[in-house]
Design a protein around this motif. Sequence first.
Motif, mmCIF file in Angstrom:
data_model
loop_
_atom_site.group_PDB
_atom_site.id
_atom_site.type_symbol
_atom_site.label_atom_id
_atom_site.label_comp_id
_atom_site.label_asym_id
_atom_site.label_seq_id
_atom_site.Cartn_x
_atom_site.Cartn_y
_atom_site.Cartn_z
ATOM 1 N N UNK A 1 -14.848 -6.394 -14.440
ATOM 2 C CA UNK A 1 -15.776 -5.765 -13.561
ATOM 3 C C UNK A 1 -14.924 -4.153 -13.118
ATOM 4 N N UNK A 2 -15.757 -3.309 -13.295
ATOM 5 C CA UNK A 2 -14.853 -2.032 -12.882
ATOM 6 C C UNK A 2 -14.642 -1.663 -11.563
ATOM 7 N N UNK A 3 -15.003 -2.336 -10.662
ATOM 8 C CA UNK A 3 -14.961 -2.464 -9.083
ATOM 9 C C UNK A 3 -13.822 -2.834 -8.862
ATOM 10 N N UNK A 4 -13.307 -3.976 -9.611
ATOM 11 C CA UNK A 4 -11.901 -4.637 -9.506
ATOM 12 C C UNK A 4 -10.972 -3.791 -10.050
ATOM 13 N N UNK A 5 -11.072 -3.307 -11.120
ATOM 14 C CA UNK A 5 -10.096 -2.252 -11.593
ATOM 15 C C UNK A 5 -9.905 -0.905 -10.405
ATOM 16 N N UNK A 6 -11.100 -0.631 -10.119
ATOM 17 C CA UNK A 6 -11.218 0.668 -9.149
ATOM 18 C C UNK A 6 -10.493 0.306 -7.803
ATOM 19 N N UNK A 7 -10.539 -0.841 -7.221
ATOM 20 C CA UNK A 7 -10.102 -1.112 -5.961
ATOM 21 C C UNK A 7 -8.261 -1.524 -6.234
ATOM 22 N N UNK A 8 -8.049 -1.928 -7.465
ATOM 23 C CA UNK A 8 -6.496 -1.939 -7.609
ATOM 24 C C UNK A 8 -6.039 -0.597 -7.629
ATOM 25 N N UNK A 9 -6.702 0.435 -8.451
ATOM 26 C CA UNK A 9 -6.177 1.560 -8.478
ATOM 27 C C UNK A 9 -6.075 2.223 -7.195
ATOM 28 N N UNK A 10 -7.153 1.960 -6.245
ATOM 29 C CA UNK A 10 -7.277 2.583 -5.120
ATOM 30 C C UNK A 10 -5.973 2.222 -4.160
ATOM 31 N N UNK A 11 -5.680 0.883 -4.120
ATOM 32 C CA UNK A 11 -4.421 0.245 -3.517
ATOM 33 C C UNK A 11 -3.223 1.049 -4.014
ATOM 34 N N UNK A 12 -3.008 1.258 -5.255
ATOM 35 C CA UNK A 12 -1.781 1.992 -5.755
ATOM 36 C C UNK A 12 -2.012 3.541 -5.211
ATOM 37 N N UNK A 13 -2.999 4.036 -5.348
ATOM 38 C CA UNK A 13 -3.052 5.428 -5.313
ATOM 39 C C UNK A 13 -2.649 5.677 -3.476
ATOM 40 N N UNK A 14 -3.125 4.529 -2.784
ATOM 41 C CA UNK A 14 -2.782 4.673 -1.237
ATOM 42 C C UNK A 14 -1.322 4.429 -0.981
ATOM 43 N N UNK A 15 -0.687 3.826 -2.063
ATOM 44 C CA UNK A 15 0.784 3.771 -1.684
ATOM 45 C C UNK A 15 0.938 2.106 -0.979
ATOM 46 N N UNK A 16 -0.015 1.463 -0.992
ATOM 47 C CA UNK A 16 -0.170 0.150 -0.341
ATOM 48 C C UNK A 16 -1.417 -0.006 0.461
ATOM 49 N N UNK A 17 -1.987 -1.124 0.277
ATOM 50 C CA UNK A 17 -3.337 -1.390 1.265
ATOM 51 C C UNK A 17 -3.517 -3.012 1.283
ATOM 52 N N UNK A 18 -4.410 -3.147 2.155
ATOM 53 C CA UNK A 18 -5.050 -4.725 2.349
ATOM 54 C C UNK A 18 -6.415 -4.655 1.772
ATOM 55 N N UNK A 19 -6.733 -5.488 1.007
ATOM 56 C CA UNK A 19 -8.082 -5.327 0.178
ATOM 57 C C UNK A 19 -8.827 -6.692 0.958
ATOM 58 N N UNK A 20 -9.824 -6.201 1.478
ATOM 59 C CA UNK A 20 -10.946 -7.318 2.174
ATOM 60 C C UNK A 20 -12.371 -7.272 1.312
ATOM 61 N N UNK A 21 -12.542 -8.445 0.810
ATOM 62 C CA UNK A 21 -13.773 -8.638 0.210
ATOM 63 C C UNK A 21 -14.773 -9.560 0.975
ATOM 64 N N UNK A 22 -15.886 -9.633 0.744
ATOM 65 C CA UNK A 22 -17.001 -10.463 1.661
ATOM 66 C C UNK A 22 -17.924 -10.956 0.664
ATOM 67 N N UNK A 23 -18.120 -12.278 0.719
ATOM 68 C CA UNK A 23 -19.095 -12.840 0.014
ATOM 69 C C UNK A 23 -18.907 -12.673 -1.636
#
Length: 415
Positions: free
Chosen positions: A272-294
């Motif tokens: 799923x491209x969303x999963x790759x994209x949020x992983x990329x976003x966390x890397x680009x931010x230098x660290x992040x907490x990821x919150x998913x719902x449902x």
Amino acid sequence: MLTIEVGGEAPEGGEGSTFEACLNLTRKRSRSPTKNNGGNAMPMSSAGRRFLLCAAALGLGMLAGNVRAQELKDVQAAKTPLALEQEGSFYVGGHAAHVAITGWDELGPDFGRMFGMPGDTTIGQMYVQFQKPVGWQKNVPIVFLHGCCLSSKTWETTPDGRMGWYEYFARMGFPTYLAEQSGRARSGFDPSGFNEVRAGELTPDKQKRVLIPTYQFAWSIFRFGPKYGSPWPDEQFPIEQVDQLYKQMIPDLILTEVPSLGKEFSSPTTDNPTVQNIAELAKDLGGAILVGHSQSSGMPTQAVLKGMPGIKGIIQLETGCFTNLTPPEVSQLAKVPMLVMVADHWGTPQPPPECNAEMARINKAGGDMTFISLPAIGIHGNSHMFMQDKNNLQVADVIIKWIDQHVEHKTAQAN
């Protein structure tokens, strides 16, 4: 510095009349989360229940009744300004795809000659909006990802005009990001197959399904009440404004992004491209907490398993647990603090055996996985959409306390 006066909410129960009093009230009502609390998650080992949960992500609302627009006067004013260092938006990921049938020719030969030629379009991208508060106090940004048939509106002003989590987490010192799933809303989707079926290039059985949310289905999935139109006596969702949730619901085109929706709930790995994209976003931010719902709740876990740096915490809201993690996957997940949190009115024991098993494996490997059931810590009546419930800030404080104890503390020590 950007200072914005935005919508807020007044405290309930008459305790105080200022925004600060509301914050104090919600903090006072919150209780400390504990590991392995009895709670509420849906076992992902049951295919039928997995489907219902995936549908639960349908960000739907549910009562028939008089529908009216959410007007400006419905949005409650904050008592204090929201001071932002920066706000903005951007895209993550995406790739060019060739489109043979653009559809413009149906507007006539002139449009066909001008715009109907084959060409390229972008698919798989993810839209992100953000707010950074002035003098932000938290070490780790937080990224919210909505569920099925919804958009980032999930986290904004509530259906009855109160402060949503997007604003509240910024006020509490978090750089706050809202990610819109690829194939949804402002992220766009891959439309090529629809035109190809219409043109006869593909047979109708190749047409991707569009998942359409309904009021009745969502009433049950979002646990607003025991039957459609009858809310639970202690229901926290603002049922009198449920029509405003209806307006947030949009057709879900996730099947233009993945071949099987059921597999997305059962497999810890995905394309799923969303999963790759949020992983990329966390890397680009230098660290992040990821919150998913449902429907998106498993995506932070799936993102960790992409093996990229930057994910500092996993928060799964209203979800079950993966039952088929390999030993290397368990070792990888043991490096990231994880919270699973569920609300009230589940009909099955919480946590279910699947979550107990996953917690046992991850924590035995040196990890830090916590399960919180809101009713088990004394917070009752919440729906599947507790970020929009009447006590949404009280629920947010439970999450913030967990972050302070399990993510911020470790990050501060590492720095």
